[in-house]
Design a protein around this motif. Structure first.
Motif, PDB file in Angstrom:
ATOM      1  N   ARG A 123      26.517 -11.161  49.803  1.00 24.61           N
ATOM      2  CA  ARG A 123      25.951  -9.827  50.046  1.00 24.61           C
ATOM      3  C   ARG A 123      24.571  -9.696  49.421  1.00 24.61           C
ATOM      4  NH1 ARG A 123      28.301  -4.960  47.089  1.00 24.61           N
ATOM      5  NH2 ARG A 123      26.882  -3.277  47.681  1.00 24.61           N
ATOM      6  N   LEU A 124      24.419 -10.251  48.228  1.00 25.01           N
ATOM      7  CA  LEU A 124      23.109 -10.231  47.573  1.00 25.01           C
ATOM      8  C   LEU A 124      22.107 -11.087  48.339  1.00 25.01           C
ATOM      9  CD1 LEU A 124      23.466 -10.458  43.683  1.00 25.01           C
ATOM     10  CD2 LEU A 124      22.361  -8.671  45.029  1.00 25.01           C
ATOM     11  N   GLN A 125      22.555 -12.240  48.811  1.00 25.46           N
ATOM     12  CA  GLN A 125      21.659 -13.131  49.553  1.00 25.46           C
ATOM     13  C   GLN A 125      21.140 -12.471  50.823  1.00 25.46           C
ATOM     14  OE1 GLN A 125      24.509 -16.381  49.728  1.00 25.46           O
ATOM     15  NE2 GLN A 125      23.072 -17.715  48.669  1.00 25.46           N
ATOM     16  N   ASP A 126      21.972 -11.647  51.444  1.00 23.61           N
ATOM     17  CA  ASP A 126      21.564 -10.998  52.682  1.00 23.61           C
ATOM     18  C   ASP A 126      20.452  -9.981  52.462  1.00 23.61           C
ATOM     19  OD1 ASP A 126      23.437 -12.468  54.044  1.00 23.61           O
ATOM     20  OD2 ASP A 126      24.968 -10.885  54.017  1.00 23.61           O
TER      21      ASP A 126
ATOM     22  N   PRO B 190      33.658 -21.129  43.827  1.00 30.46           N
ATOM     23  CA  PRO B 190      33.211 -20.548  45.109  1.00 30.46           C
ATOM     24  C   PRO B 190      31.850 -19.877  45.008  1.00 30.46           C
ATOM     25  CG  PRO B 190      35.512 -20.021  44.684  1.00 30.46           C
ATOM     26  CD  PRO B 190      34.979 -20.611  43.420  1.00 30.46           C
ATOM     27  N   ALA B 191      31.608 -19.133  43.922  1.00 27.71           N
ATOM     28  CA  ALA B 191      30.319 -18.462  43.757  1.00 27.71           C
ATOM     29  C   ALA B 191      29.201 -19.473  43.524  1.00 27.71           C
ATOM     30  CB  ALA B 191      30.383 -17.471  42.592  1.00 27.71           C
TER      31      ALA B 191
ATOM     32  N   ASP C 241      31.829 -13.503  47.974  1.00 25.11           N
ATOM     33  CA  ASP C 241      31.388 -12.496  48.939  1.00 25.11           C
ATOM     34  C   ASP C 241      30.282 -11.627  48.360  1.00 25.11           C
ATOM     35  OD1 ASP C 241      33.214 -13.400  50.817  1.00 25.11           O
ATOM     36  OD2 ASP C 241      34.782 -12.020  50.152  1.00 25.11           O
ATOM     37  N   GLN C 242      30.374 -11.320  47.069  1.00 21.63           N
ATOM     38  CA  GLN C 242      29.325 -10.539  46.423  1.00 21.63           C
ATOM     39  C   GLN C 242      28.006 -11.316  46.395  1.00 21.63           C
ATOM     40  OE1 GLN C 242      29.098  -7.400  45.086  1.00 21.63           O
ATOM     41  NE2 GLN C 242      31.072  -6.958  46.053  1.00 21.63           N
TER      42      GLN C 242
ATOM     43  N   ALA D  66      30.458  -4.816  39.033  1.00 24.19           N
ATOM     44  CA  ALA D  66      31.681  -4.771  38.235  1.00 24.19           C
ATOM     45  C   ALA D  66      32.897  -4.575  39.134  1.00 24.19           C
ATOM     46  CB  ALA D  66      31.600  -3.647  37.211  1.00 24.19           C
ATOM     47  N   ASP D  67      34.080  -4.681  38.526  1.00 24.41           N
ATOM     48  CA  ASP D  67      35.345  -4.494  39.240  1.00 24.41           C
ATOM     49  C   ASP D  67      35.475  -5.444  40.431  1.00 24.41           C
ATOM     50  OD1 ASP D  67      36.113  -2.367  37.552  1.00 24.41           O
ATOM     51  OD2 ASP D  67      34.882  -0.983  38.723  1.00 24.41           O
ATOM     52  N   VAL D  68      34.931  -6.629  40.307  1.00 24.69           N
ATOM     53  CA  VAL D  68      34.971  -7.586  41.410  1.00 24.69           C
ATOM     54  C   VAL D  68      36.192  -8.488  41.237  1.00 24.69           C
ATOM     55  CG1 VAL D  68      33.749  -9.423  42.612  1.00 24.69           C
ATOM     56  CG2 VAL D  68      32.456  -7.550  41.575  1.00 24.69           C
ATOM     57  N   MET D  69      37.058  -8.490  42.224  1.00 25.22           N
ATOM     58  CA  MET D  69      38.242  -9.343  42.167  1.00 25.22           C
ATOM     59  C   MET D  69      37.815 -10.817  42.155  1.00 25.22           C
ATOM     60  SD  MET D  69      40.773  -7.186  42.164  1.00 25.22           S
ATOM     61  CE  MET D  69      42.243  -7.949  42.792  1.00 25.22           C
ATOM     62  N   PRO D  70      38.588 -11.682  41.521  1.00 20.41           N
ATOM     63  CA  PRO D  70      38.191 -13.095  41.411  1.00 20.41           C
ATOM     64  C   PRO D  70      37.853 -13.748  42.737  1.00 20.41           C
ATOM     65  CG  PRO D  70      40.075 -12.638  39.999  1.00 20.41           C
ATOM     66  CD  PRO D  70      39.853 -11.398  40.809  1.00 20.41           C
TER      67      PRO D  70
END
Length: 850
Positions: free
Chosen positions: A692-695, A711-712, A688-689, A679-683
């Motif tokens: 981060r999960l992929q890593d 982008p996502a 990047d999120q 949550a609270d993820v800027m557009p």
């Protein structure tokens, strides 16, 4: 181009850069690629200039680096047919030659579709160079198609060509076989020898086999000789060598029997003819099955209406559909196909869009409703103004998308093609060793046995099945998906989707309806509710955010006048402000108002309570004073819960990515069973999120609306865009759901897993077939059983192997509709319990956006 220092200079476009930090990021990423000596990225021209050492890296590595950075490298693409390929080794050889050319980013050759797809840098290589590379591999390039929406009725299909040759061969092979076999029947053989001596009957066999050998089998010689001439033998070479060996041996035994050792001057004319005929039969059945694998694309092409009734010169005229132009008005009667994409100007009806969207229920159409070319008008008469024609129509885009997915080669097939590329030379060596071994150690007379076993080895080997194992299944799966409203834009997406362990959903517009509505508006003392709503709506009327649209809609429902606002400013992820009636109005999150020095504590408890009810609280300040708390709710979609349940049943972890505050996001997650919340993820931080999960996880799929989440979608291993056939979502994501229905995610996953299971079965058959039967053909069973495999049986078994692989792939055409429950058994892995207790995660900052 190459410099004197041996470095190669590559200049290409880069899409997606919006600011200096973007170009700096791309430049930094390129500089880290091994072998890149210099990289310069220009934001103004949207181009990258790179110098690299071609001995260390290639253009494809450079492009891959740009894509991983979240941007799109620009290359030209050409697709064309290739004639003469017969197995995966052929495809691998043509692909290798194309990829070796300077300026080629990537080349993929598909044996099932017999097409090549080449991405290259504009201005660095000519089409003639690509064609020359294919010719050097021993094959014939075919001019690229210019119209993907038309079928080619003029040119005969492969199946028709093989059928013609097969029927011709049968006319001569049947009497040839009868003559050869009859001589072995007691009594019949004696009677035949009373009519003609043995050499006379052998001469008749020669006359019968000549048309089969050199007319019906002419393409085996044509392509086989070309393969040998380029030192790249394939399946045509094996057939040519095997059948020619039987024919030439027999011809020599007939013409000069004295040169053969005693009892070895035997003829095998019947074997030579049967080899050609049986392999033609196999090729014919294979061509029929290939035609069925591409049936979905052909059906989509057939949706193209040939004519249209257009208003011209004050009257309706029937013209060719290709002559319709944007702006024309087309009349569509009940039962007719709508010829173009457009918007209804007059009339009411229901339209069957099932072949486009997979939705079985007809869709009501009235004024201003959009129509899709190829769909069927059912009840009333419609008049439609043309919006898109030709290759810009949804149907044309779908056809191109499906064809592109079918042409792309998954990683598993690339490995198989490399194996097939060395398989035929290995078989030639095995056949030679088999011949030598029988000549050295076989019982006298050894020559016939050595000859029969060597020819059987040549004919039993079947790299065709290896080459068809993946593309046949991918073709059927992508075609099946197209009929269900699930479009795979890349063939590799099938393989990747089947292996995902985590599915991340965007919240707004994906898990929710995307049309928020106002649920609460509470004011502080001195502020009137209607007055505050009018001010807020006047500010939000300048915004394009869906939460703002809910506030504007609420004001209009209350019959409030929307005033003009000026000095409007938006702060992405935080809030907006403007001046209305000389009063400064600010609307946004608590963090936004806190940054303005405005205390929101009076509503803090109430805001937290609303957030726990999955409502988004926003604060309103007027002239620097806290004026009100408003709450907006975006209803959860009806299909969200059952989709999440089905994905959990498949053993997947489910995550949600949103710009909403923590409390609101967790309330939605708790209601529908989400495992992990970000949550609270800027557009601009969504991609990047995902990274981060992929890593920290295995393959990951992201599900979004295909417009705001590009982008996502690009960053994820598999991007799934949920939209409709007329949205720009059709151009986003690796998988596109033509209906705004989340259960399509379940159907896509199920289809991908079934496809990969079929591919594994195909490979098991193809490799197992060769591992078991090549030794049998070489005669390993002879010492124990006295049994040798006839070349005729070997030829028949080879054709049967291809047909088995294709028949197994065609099973994908049945079952597995969109929204079907995904059983855990569909995954070849053991699925343990889903971890629901992982700690929730949060991005940086606070936002009212999702």
């Amino acid at each position: 181009m190459n410099s004197d220092s041996g470095l190669q200079r590559v200049d290409f476009g880069v899409d997606g850069m919006t600011c200096g930090s973007c170009s700096a990021r791309v430049e930094k990423v390129l500089g880290r690629v091994d072998g890149v000596e210099r990289a310069s990225v220009n934001l103004t021209t949207q181009r990258a200039d790179v110098e690299l050492d071609p001995r260390q890296t290639g253009v494809s590595d450079v492009f891959s680096a740009v894509e991983k950075a979240g941007y799109t490298p620009v290359a030209e693409r050409i697709e064309f047919g290739i004639e003469g390929m017969s197995c995966g080794g052929c495809a691998a050889r043509a692909e290798k030659n194309l990829n070796a050319l300077t300026g080629v980013v990537s080349a993929s050759v598909n044996i099932a579709t017999e097409r090549a797809r080449v991405d290259y840098l504009a201005g660095t290589i000519a089409r003639d160079a690509l064609f020359s590379a294919v010719e050097k591999a021993g094959f014939s390039p075919i001019e690229p198609d210019t119209d993907n929406t038309q079928t080619s009725a003029e040119s005969p299909s492969d199946a028709a060509i093989y059928k013609q040759s097969l029927l011709f061969a049968v006319v001569f092979t049947v009497p040839l076989f009868v003559v050869a076999m009859a001589s072995m029947v007691p009594g019949v053989g004696t009677a035949m020898h009373d009519v003609l001596p043995e050499r006379g009957w052998q001469l008749i066999e020669l006359l019968l086999v000549l048309p089969v050998q050199f007319w019906a089998g002419r393409n085996f010689y044509r392509f086989g000789w070309r393969e040998c001439r380029h030192l790249a033998p394939g399946m045509n070479s094996l057939v040519m060598i095997g059948s020619s060996a039987a024919f030439l041996y027999s011809l020599a035994a007939l013409a000069i029997p004295g040169v053969f050792p005693a009892e070895t001057a035997q003829t095998y004319f019947d074997a030579a003819g049967m080899i050609i005929t049986l392999i033609l039969l196999g090729r014919y059945l294979e061509a029929l099955a290939k035609g069925r694998t591409s049936e979905a694309v052909n059906q989509l092409m057939a949706l193209h209406a040939p004519t249209a009734r257009v208003a011209r010169d004050g009257q309706w005229q029937t013209i060719d559909a290709d002559e319709v132009v944007v702006g024309d008005v087309v009349q569509v009667r009940p039962g007719e196909r709508i010829p173009v994409d457009g918007a209804v100007t007059a009339g009411n009806s229901y339209v069957d869009e099932s072949m486009i969207s997979g939705e079985p229920v007809p869709v009501e159409k009235s004024a201003d409703a959009e129509t899709i070319g190829g769909t069927v008008n059912q009840s009333g008469q419609l008049e439609v103004r043309v919006m898109r024609t030709g290759n810009d129509t949804v149907l044309a885009k779908i056809v191109r998308m499906v064809e592109s997915a079918q042409s792309e080669k998954p990683a598993i097939q690339a490995i198989a093609d490399r194996i097939a590329g060395v398989f035929v030379p290995v078989i030639l060596v095995v056949a030679a060793v088999t011949f030598a071994a029988w000549m050295a150690f076989g019982a006298s007379p050894a020559l016939p046995t050595a000859f029969v076993t060597a020819v059987a080895v040549l004919l039993i080997a079947c790299p065709c099945a290896m080459g068809l194992a993946t593309p046949a299944a991918i073709m059927v799966a992508t075609g099946r998906g197209a009929r269900m409203g699930v479009l795979f834009r890349r063939g590799t997406a099938v393989e990747q989707l089947a292996s995902v362990a985590t599915v991340v959903f965007d919240k707004t517009g994906t898990l929710t309806e995307g049309t928020p509505r106002l649920t609460e508006l509470e004011t502080t003392g001195g502020f009137d509710r209607r007055a505050v709503l009018r001010l807020v709506a006047s500010v939000e009327a300048k915004s394009e955010h869906p939460l703002g649209a809910a506030l504007v809609a609420a004001a209009r429902d209350d019959a409030l006048e929307i005033a003009g606002a000026h000095a409007f400013t938006t702060y992405p992820g935080q809030g907006v402000e403007a001046v209305v009636d000389d009063r400064r109005v600010q609307v946004g999150s608590s963090a936004y108002l806190a940054s303005l020095g405005i205390e929101t504590g009076a509503f803090a408890a109430r805001a937290e309570e609303l957030a726990h009810q999955a409502r988004t609280p926003l604060f309103v300040a007027v002239d620097g004073q806290l004026a009100a708390l408003v709450a907006v709710s975006d209803p959860i979609r009806d299909d969200a819960r059952r989709t999440i349940e089905a994905l959990h049943a498949a053993g997947l972890e489910i995550a949600m990515l949103t710009g909403d505050n923590r409390a609101t996001a967790e309330a939605v997650a708790a209601e529908i069973g989400i495992d992990r919340v970000m949550a609270d993820v800027m557009p601009d931080a969504k991609a990047d999120q995902i990274k981060r999960l992929q890593d920290s996880a295995n393959a990951l799929a992201f599900v979004g609306d295909g417009v705001n989440d590009a982008p996502a979608l690009t960053r994820a291993d598999v991007g799934i865009a949920v939209g409709s056939g007329t949205d720009i979502a059709i151009e986003a994501g690796d998988v596109v759901l033509m209906r705004a229905d989340l259960t399509g995610v379940v159907g896509a996953l199920q289809l991908a897993r079934r496809a990969m299971r079929v591919i594994r079965q195909n490979f098991g058959w193809a490799y197992g077939y060769n591992v078991l039967l090549i030794p049998v053909a070489a005669g390993v069973l002879y010492p124990a059983t006295g049994w040798l495999l006839s070349p005729v049986l070997a030829a028949g078994a080879m054709g049967a192997s291809d047909v088995m692989v294709l028949a197994n792939s065609l099973r994908l055409r049945r079952g597995g509709g969109v929204g079907a429950e995904v059983a855990a058994r569909d995954d070849g892995r053991a699925n343990g319990p889903t971890d629901r207790d992982r700690p929730h995660e949060s991005g940086q900052g606070t936002s009212k956006t999702a």
